[in-house]
Design a protein around this motif. Structure first.
Motif, PDB file in Angstrom:
ATOM      1  N   MET A   1      -0.721   5.820   9.794  1.00  0.00           N
ATOM      2  CA  MET A   1       0.136   5.200   8.855  1.00  0.00           C
ATOM      3  C   MET A   1       1.379   6.080   8.424  1.00  0.00           C
ATOM      4  N   LYS A   9       3.825  11.512   7.085  1.00  0.00           N
ATOM      5  CA  LYS A   9       2.464  10.908   7.009  1.00  0.00           C
ATOM      6  C   LYS A   9       2.389  10.021   5.747  1.00  0.00           C
ATOM      7  N   ALA A  10       2.051   8.711   5.556  1.00  0.00           N
ATOM      8  CA  ALA A  10       2.058   8.290   4.411  1.00  0.00           C
ATOM      9  C   ALA A  10       0.616   8.754   3.743  1.00  0.00           C
ATOM     10  N   ILE A  11       0.458   8.516   2.577  1.00  0.00           N
ATOM     11  CA  ILE A  11      -0.577   8.784   1.802  1.00  0.00           C
ATOM     12  C   ILE A  11      -1.263   7.635   0.974  1.00  0.00           C
ATOM     13  N   ILE A  12      -0.238   6.513   0.893  1.00  0.00           N
ATOM     14  CA  ILE A  12      -0.925   5.313   0.217  1.00  0.00           C
ATOM     15  C   ILE A  12      -0.151   4.037   0.700  1.00  0.00           C
ATOM     16  N   ARG A  13      -0.943   3.129   0.956  1.00  0.00           N
ATOM     17  CA  ARG A  13      -0.043   1.850   1.454  1.00  0.00           C
ATOM     18  C   ARG A  13      -0.095   0.859   0.101  1.00  0.00           C
ATOM     19  N   LEU A 213      -2.098  13.035  -7.439  1.00  0.00           N
ATOM     20  CA  LEU A 213      -1.014  13.638  -6.647  1.00  0.00           C
ATOM     21  C   LEU A 213      -0.574  14.858  -7.640  1.00  0.00           C
TER      22      LEU A 213
END
Lengths: 309, 64
Positions: A1, A9-13, A213
Motif C-alpha cells: 500500500m 510506504k503507507a501506514i494507514i488507509r 505515531l
C-alpha cells in the motif's frame, strides 16, 4: 500500500476518503483538518486563550498537542472524577503530558468539592453516572475556563462522537439537542465561554493513529461507568454501516450540519437564558441543572456519604 | 503469533504469516474500530504478521 500523496510506504488507509497516507503525509492531513475546522468555523484566533478539556484519553491529549504545536495559548482543564484507579491513571497521564511539554493545567477534584466521586454522586441523586457526569463536567468546565480568563473551551469530540450523538438524537427526535449539536456553540451569555470541537472533521481511528505515531501516552482503558452506554451501541451500528459503505458517517454528520446552517439562517436560535437564582451561572431554568443536582445530593446523599467516610 | 487484546485485557494466538486484515477478519474485528501495533509501531492492514510476532490490537472507540 502506497501513500496517495508521495508514493512512500503507507501506514494507514482512509477508506472514507479513498486514500492512504505515509506517516508525514498523514500527520499533515490531521493537522490540516484541525486548522480547517478552527479557521473555517471561526472557532478562535491566536490572540484568544483556549481552555482544553483533558481527560487523559487520546482525543483530548491529541487536541492539546495540536493546539499547542499550532501556537495557541492553552490551559488544560482536568476533572478528577474520583473513579478509583481509572481516575488516578487518567490524571497521571495528563500530568505527565503537561509536564513534558511545560503546559499549564488545572485539576478540579470531585472528592475535594463534594466528598464523593461521580459514581457515588450519581447513586446519591438517582441518575445514570454518564448523565450526572455530563452536568458536572459542563458546569465546571465553563466556570473554571471563565475564572481563568479563557474565552474558549475546546473539547476533543471527534467525527464518530458527533455522528453517534446525532444518531441517538435522531432516533429519539430530540429536537432541542439537535438544535444545539454544532462544532461551535457561541457564548450566548457573558458568563458562558465559547465551546468548540476542533477534532470534528477527524475519525476516532485517525486520532488514535496520530497519537500512536506521535508517541502520545494516553489511557486506553474505558471509563468503568461507560460499560453498557448507548453511545457504544450507536457507534457499533455506524461502524457496521461504515464498513459496508465507507463515508457514511461523514455524510450523515456533514449533511446534517449543512441542513442546520440553512435552518439557522431562516430562524436563528435565540436561547432564553437567565442567571441561576442559586449560583448566578447562566441557565434556562430558575435553578440550573448543576445546582439542582448538588441540592439533591445535599438533601439525600450527603448524610449517608458522611457516615461512610 | 501472539495477539494482545483489550476490553478486557486478554491474549489470543493465530498461525502466521498473515496479513493484518486477515488477522482482524479471523478475530471478527472491524478494521475501522482498531489499530494494530507491533512493538511501538503502527502497522498497516496489508503488512504481514509472522508467527514470531506479538501484536497489540488496540480499540479506538471511546464512550464519547
Amino acid at each position: 500500500m502506497r501513500c496517495r500523496k508521495c508514493s512512500a510506504k503507507a501506514i494507514i488507509r482512509l477508506p472514507r476518503h479513498n486514500t492512504a497516507f505515509c506517516t508525514p503525509c498523514f500527520s499533515e492531513y490531521v493537522t490540516d483538518q484541525v486548522q480547517r475546522a478552527i479557521k473555517g468555523d471561526r472557532m478562535f484566533g491566536h490572540t484568544e486563550g483556549v481552555a482544553v478539556a483533558v481527560s487523559g484519553g487520546k482525543d483530548s491529549l491529541v487536541l492539546w498537542e495540536i493546539l499547542s504545536r499550532l501556537g495557541y495559548r492553552t490551559l488544560g482543564l482536568h476533572i478528577d472524577l474520583g473513579i478509583g484507579e481509572y481516575s488516578q491513571i487518567s490524571q497521571r497521564k495528563v500530568e505527565a503530558f503537561a509536564q513534558a511539554r511545560n503546559l499549564p493545567f488545572v485539576v478540579h477534584s470531585l472528592r475535594e468539592t463534594h466528598g464523593a466521586g461521580i459514581t457515588e454522586i450519581a447513586e446519591g441523586v438517582h441518575r445514570p453516572p454518564c448523565s450526572a457526569c455530563g452536568v458536572i463536567k459542563r458546569y465546571n468546565m465553563n466556570a473554571i475556563a471563565s475564572q481563568h480568563g479563557m474565552p474558549v473551551l475546546a473539547t476533543g469530540h471527534n467525527l464518530d462522537d458527533e455522528a453517534s450523538r446525532l444518531l441517538g438524537n435522531v432516533l429519539h427526535w430530540q429536537d432541542d439537542y439537535l438544535d444545539k449539536q454544532s462544532p461551535v456553540l457561541p457564548n450566548s451569555h457573558p458568563k458562558l465561554v465559547r465551546k468548540v470541537k476542533p477534532l470534528y472533521r477527524l475519525a476516532e481511528r485517525e486520532i488514535a493513529a496520530w497519537a500512536v505515531l506521535q508517541k502520545i501516552d494516553y489511557i486506553v482503558d474505558e471509563c468503568p461507568n461507560s460499560v453498557g452506554s448507548k453511545m457504544f451501541v450507536y457507534k457499533d451500528a455506524l461502524n457496521r454501516l461504515e464498513n459496508a459503505a465507507p463515508g457514511t458517517k461523514h455524510q450523515f454528520y456533514f449533511q446534517f450540519l449543512d441542513r442546520q446552517k440553512a435552518r439557522a439562517q431562516v430562524s436563528p436560535l435565540e436561547p432564553n437564558l437567565r442567571e441561576c437564582a442559586s449560583c448566578g451561572q447562566p441557565s434556562t431554568a430558575e435553578i440550573c441543572s448543576y445546582c439542582k443536582l448538588v441540592g439533591t445530593l445535599q438533601r439525600e446523599a450527603e448524610p449517608a456519604l458522611k457516615v461512610l467516610t | 503469533m501472539k495477539i494482545l487484546l483489550h476490553h478486557p485485557p486478554r491474549e489470543a494466538a493465530l498461525k502466521g504469516p498473515k496479513k493484518v486484515l486477515q488477522v482482524l477478519r479471523e478475530l471478527e474485528i472491524l478494521p475501522d474500530t482498531v489499530l494494530v501495533i507491533r512493538g511501538e509501531e503502527l502497522i498497516a492492514e496489508d503488512e504481514i504478521v509472522d508467527d514470531s510476532d506479538t501484536i497489540e490490537v488496540r480499540p479506538v472507540i471511546s464512550g464519547g
